[in-house]
Design a protein around this motif. Structure first.
Motif, PDB file in Angstrom:
ATOM      1  N   GLY A 291       0.846  -1.189   0.000  1.00  0.00           N
ATOM      2  CA  GLY A 291       0.000   0.000   0.000  1.00  0.00           C
ATOM      3  C   GLY A 291       0.876   1.233   0.000  1.00  0.00           C
ATOM      4  O   GLY A 291       2.093   1.141   0.127  1.00  0.00           O
ATOM      5  N   SER A 292       0.267   2.377  -0.118  1.00  0.00           N
ATOM      6  CA  SER A 292       1.041   3.617  -0.057  1.00  0.00           C
ATOM      7  C   SER A 292       1.225   4.004   1.411  1.00  0.00           C
ATOM      8  O   SER A 292       0.426   3.627   2.280  1.00  0.00           O
ATOM      9  CB  SER A 292       0.324   4.735  -0.808  1.00  0.00           C
ATOM     10  N   GLU A 293       2.266   4.772   1.685  1.00  0.00           N
ATOM     11  CA  GLU A 293       2.560   5.187   3.057  1.00  0.00           C
ATOM     12  C   GLU A 293       1.410   5.986   3.664  1.00  0.00           C
ATOM     13  O   GLU A 293       0.970   5.709   4.777  1.00  0.00           O
ATOM     14  CB  GLU A 293       3.840   6.031   3.093  1.00  0.00           C
ATOM     15  N   SER A 294       0.931   6.988   2.924  1.00  0.00           N
ATOM     16  CA  SER A 294      -0.112   7.857   3.479  1.00  0.00           C
ATOM     17  C   SER A 294      -1.420   7.100   3.694  1.00  0.00           C
ATOM     18  O   SER A 294      -2.086   7.278   4.717  1.00  0.00           O
ATOM     19  CB  SER A 294      -0.329   9.073   2.587  1.00  0.00           C
ATOM     20  N   HIS A 295      -1.778   6.240   2.742  1.00  0.00           N
ATOM     21  CA  HIS A 295      -3.026   5.477   2.885  1.00  0.00           C
ATOM     22  C   HIS A 295      -2.910   4.477   4.036  1.00  0.00           C
ATOM     23  O   HIS A 295      -3.850   4.321   4.823  1.00  0.00           O
ATOM     24  CB  HIS A 295      -3.362   4.764   1.576  1.00  0.00           C
ATOM     25  N   LEU A 296      -1.764   3.832   4.152  1.00  0.00           N
ATOM     26  CA  LEU A 296      -1.558   2.871   5.236  1.00  0.00           C
ATOM     27  C   LEU A 296      -1.711   3.564   6.592  1.00  0.00           C
ATOM     28  O   LEU A 296      -2.430   3.088   7.469  1.00  0.00           O
ATOM     29  CB  LEU A 296      -0.167   2.236   5.112  1.00  0.00           C
ATOM     30  N   ARG A 297      -1.048   4.704   6.740  1.00  0.00           N
ATOM     31  CA  ARG A 297      -1.107   5.424   8.011  1.00  0.00           C
ATOM     32  C   ARG A 297      -2.550   5.860   8.321  1.00  0.00           C
ATOM     33  O   ARG A 297      -3.022   5.704   9.445  1.00  0.00           O
ATOM     34  CB  ARG A 297      -0.186   6.654   7.967  1.00  0.00           C
ATOM     35  N   HIS A 298      -3.236   6.381   7.319  1.00  0.00           N
ATOM     36  CA  HIS A 298      -4.621   6.842   7.504  1.00  0.00           C
ATOM     37  C   HIS A 298      -5.543   5.687   7.901  1.00  0.00           C
ATOM     38  O   HIS A 298      -6.305   5.785   8.866  1.00  0.00           O
ATOM     39  CB  HIS A 298      -5.120   7.511   6.224  1.00  0.00           C
ATOM     40  N   VAL A 299      -5.480   4.596   7.158  1.00  0.00           N
ATOM     41  CA  VAL A 299      -6.367   3.452   7.424  1.00  0.00           C
ATOM     42  C   VAL A 299      -6.036   2.818   8.775  1.00  0.00           C
ATOM     43  O   VAL A 299      -6.941   2.491   9.548  1.00  0.00           O
ATOM     44  CB  VAL A 299      -6.271   2.410   6.280  1.00  0.00           C
ATOM     45  N   PHE A 300      -4.760   2.657   9.071  1.00  0.00           N
ATOM     46  CA  PHE A 300      -4.365   2.050  10.343  1.00  0.00           C
ATOM     47  C   PHE A 300      -4.893   2.874  11.512  1.00  0.00           C
ATOM     48  O   PHE A 300      -5.455   2.329  12.460  1.00  0.00           O
ATOM     49  CB  PHE A 300      -2.837   1.916  10.426  1.00  0.00           C
ATOM     50  N   LYS A 301      -4.736   4.194  11.424  1.00  0.00           N
ATOM     51  CA  LYS A 301      -5.213   5.064  12.511  1.00  0.00           C
ATOM     52  C   LYS A 301      -6.739   5.049  12.597  1.00  0.00           C
ATOM     53  O   LYS A 301      -7.304   5.057  13.691  1.00  0.00           O
ATOM     54  CB  LYS A 301      -4.698   6.483  12.338  1.00  0.00           C
ATOM     55  N   LYS A 302      -7.411   5.019  11.455  1.00  0.00           N
ATOM     56  CA  LYS A 302      -8.883   4.987  11.446  1.00  0.00           C
ATOM     57  C   LYS A 302      -9.398   3.727  12.148  1.00  0.00           C
ATOM     58  O   LYS A 302     -10.344   3.785  12.935  1.00  0.00           O
ATOM     59  CB  LYS A 302      -9.398   5.037  10.007  1.00  0.00           C
ATOM     60  N   VAL A 303      -8.769   2.597  11.905  1.00  0.00           N
ATOM     61  CA  VAL A 303      -9.228   1.322  12.460  1.00  0.00           C
ATOM     62  C   VAL A 303      -8.781   1.127  13.912  1.00  0.00           C
ATOM     63  O   VAL A 303      -9.542   0.630  14.731  1.00  0.00           O
ATOM     64  CB  VAL A 303      -8.761   0.140  11.578  1.00  0.00           C
ATOM     65  N   THR A 304      -7.546   1.544  14.244  1.00  0.00           N
ATOM     66  CA  THR A 304      -6.993   1.243  15.572  1.00  0.00           C
ATOM     67  C   THR A 304      -6.908   2.439  16.520  1.00  0.00           C
ATOM     68  O   THR A 304      -6.589   2.271  17.688  1.00  0.00           O
ATOM     69  CB  THR A 304      -5.572   0.665  15.445  1.00  0.00           C
ATOM     70  N   GLN A 305      -7.128   3.641  16.015  1.00  0.00           N
ATOM     71  CA  GLN A 305      -6.967   4.886  16.770  1.00  0.00           C
ATOM     72  C   GLN A 305      -5.504   5.146  17.163  1.00  0.00           C
ATOM     73  O   GLN A 305      -5.218   5.939  18.051  1.00  0.00           O
ATOM     74  CB  GLN A 305      -7.840   4.906  18.042  1.00  0.00           C
ATOM     75  N   LYS A 306      -4.579   4.452  16.509  1.00  0.00           N
ATOM     76  CA  LYS A 306      -3.144   4.659  16.724  1.00  0.00           C
ATOM     77  C   LYS A 306      -2.457   4.693  15.374  1.00  0.00           C
ATOM     78  O   LYS A 306      -2.921   4.068  14.425  1.00  0.00           O
ATOM     79  CB  LYS A 306      -2.527   3.522  17.538  1.00  0.00           C
ATOM     80  N   THR A 307      -1.337   5.395  15.308  1.00  0.00           N
ATOM     81  CA  THR A 307      -0.529   5.343  14.092  1.00  0.00           C
ATOM     82  C   THR A 307       0.290   4.048  14.122  1.00  0.00           C
ATOM     83  O   THR A 307       0.473   3.451  15.199  1.00  0.00           O
ATOM     84  CB  THR A 307       0.433   6.545  14.005  1.00  0.00           C
ATOM     85  N   PRO A 308       0.784   3.615  12.988  1.00  0.00           N
ATOM     86  CA  PRO A 308       1.659   2.438  12.996  1.00  0.00           C
ATOM     87  C   PRO A 308       2.877   2.623  13.904  1.00  0.00           C
ATOM     88  O   PRO A 308       3.291   1.679  14.580  1.00  0.00           O
ATOM     89  CB  PRO A 308       2.075   2.292  11.531  1.00  0.00           C
ATOM     90  N   SER A 309       3.416   3.835  13.966  1.00  0.00           N
ATOM     91  CA  SER A 309       4.573   4.107  14.842  1.00  0.00           C
ATOM     92  C   SER A 309       4.205   3.940  16.310  1.00  0.00           C
ATOM     93  O   SER A 309       4.994   3.396  17.095  1.00  0.00           O
ATOM     94  CB  SER A 309       5.096   5.527  14.609  1.00  0.00           C
ATOM     95  N   GLN A 310       3.022   4.408  16.693  1.00  0.00           N
ATOM     96  CA  GLN A 310       2.571   4.246  18.079  1.00  0.00           C
ATOM     97  C   GLN A 310       2.375   2.770  18.419  1.00  0.00           C
ATOM     98  O   GLN A 310       2.751   2.316  19.500  1.00  0.00           O
ATOM     99  CB  GLN A 310       1.263   5.017  18.308  1.00  0.00           C
ATOM    100  N   ARG A 311       1.806   2.022  17.489  1.00  0.00           N
ATOM    101  CA  ARG A 311       1.600   0.587  17.710  1.00  0.00           C
ATOM    102  C   ARG A 311       2.936  -0.134  17.816  1.00  0.00           C
ATOM    103  O   ARG A 311       3.115  -1.008  18.676  1.00  0.00           O
ATOM    104  CB  ARG A 311       0.751  -0.002  16.572  1.00  0.00           C
ATOM    105  N   LEU A 312       3.884   0.229  16.964  1.00  0.00           N
ATOM    106  CA  LEU A 312       5.209  -0.381  17.001  1.00  0.00           C
ATOM    107  C   LEU A 312       5.881  -0.107  18.347  1.00  0.00           C
ATOM    108  O   LEU A 312       6.487  -1.009  18.935  1.00  0.00           O
ATOM    109  CB  LEU A 312       6.058   0.145  15.848  1.00  0.00           C
ATOM    110  N   LEU A 313       5.745   1.102  18.860  1.00  0.00           N
ATOM    111  CA  LEU A 313       6.313   1.431  20.166  1.00  0.00           C
ATOM    112  C   LEU A 313       5.665   0.587  21.262  1.00  0.00           C
ATOM    113  O   LEU A 313       6.356   0.070  22.156  1.00  0.00           O
ATOM    114  CB  LEU A 313       6.141   2.925  20.458  1.00  0.00           C
ATOM    115  N   ASP A 314       4.351   0.416  21.218  1.00  0.00           N
ATOM    116  CA  ASP A 314       3.648  -0.431  22.190  1.00  0.00           C
ATOM    117  C   ASP A 314       4.188  -1.864  22.157  1.00  0.00           C
ATOM    118  O   ASP A 314       4.413  -2.478  23.201  1.00  0.00           O
ATOM    119  CB  ASP A 314       2.140  -0.465  21.902  1.00  0.00           C
ATOM    120  N   ILE A 315       4.369  -2.393  20.964  1.00  0.00           N
ATOM    121  CA  ILE A 315       4.871  -3.763  20.815  1.00  0.00           C
ATOM    122  C   ILE A 315       6.288  -3.868  21.385  1.00  0.00           C
ATOM    123  O   ILE A 315       6.610  -4.823  22.102  1.00  0.00           O
ATOM    124  CB  ILE A 315       4.839  -4.197  19.331  1.00  0.00           C
TER     125      ILE A 315
END
Length: 146
Positions: free
Chosen positions: A105-129
């Protein structure tokens, strides 16, 4: 084994082969049209399908970018896949660009969709993990945080 003709069609993103075959990438479990604009995978990781129903039967997900089935990929399913990539590769230097490549996917679309579904950015989720993994490693040990 991928023939030279199939390989050439894939690396050149040749749309004239879109009605002939799909290719699946074993390492990321995604299948694409030959014309997919994503970065080409390693040749040894490709399986070619002439029956367009077979990749999904074999456990591959359609590419978010080229939509080889002619319909969009469900956002929730895509986010689950992204989260799996994050969990499996959290110890690596995983950039948004690399994550987008791995998830097709594209970077911007991935970030937007991930945040829409999880309420977190991929970077925030990665930090949690990463924090959870560090906690798991530290609790049963005598190691210090530093």
């Amino acid at each position: 084994m991928v023939t030279d003709t199939e390989w050439k069609a894939i690396i050149e993103n040749n749309p004239s082969y879109d009605d002939q075959f799909r290719y699946a990438v074993k390492t990321i479990k995604i299948f694409c049209r030959p014309s997919c604009p994503s970065r080409p995978p390693k040749r040894e990781n490709i399986t070619v399908y002439y029956d367009f129903t077979e990749p999904e039967k074999d456990g591959f997900r359609p590419c978010k970018r080229c939509q080889p089935n002619g319909k969009p990929v469900d956002d929730t399913l895509w986010v689950e896949e992204i989260d799996t990539i994050l969990q499996e590769q959290y110890a690596e230097n995983l950039t948004l660009k690399e994550l987008a490549y791995l998830a097709h996917g594209s970077e911007s679309h991935l970030r937007h969709v991930f945040k829409k579904v999880t309420q977190k950015t991929p970077s925030q989720r990665l930090l949690d993990i990463r924090l959870t993994a560090a906690k798991k490693a530290l609790l049963p040990s005598d190691k210090t945080i530093s």
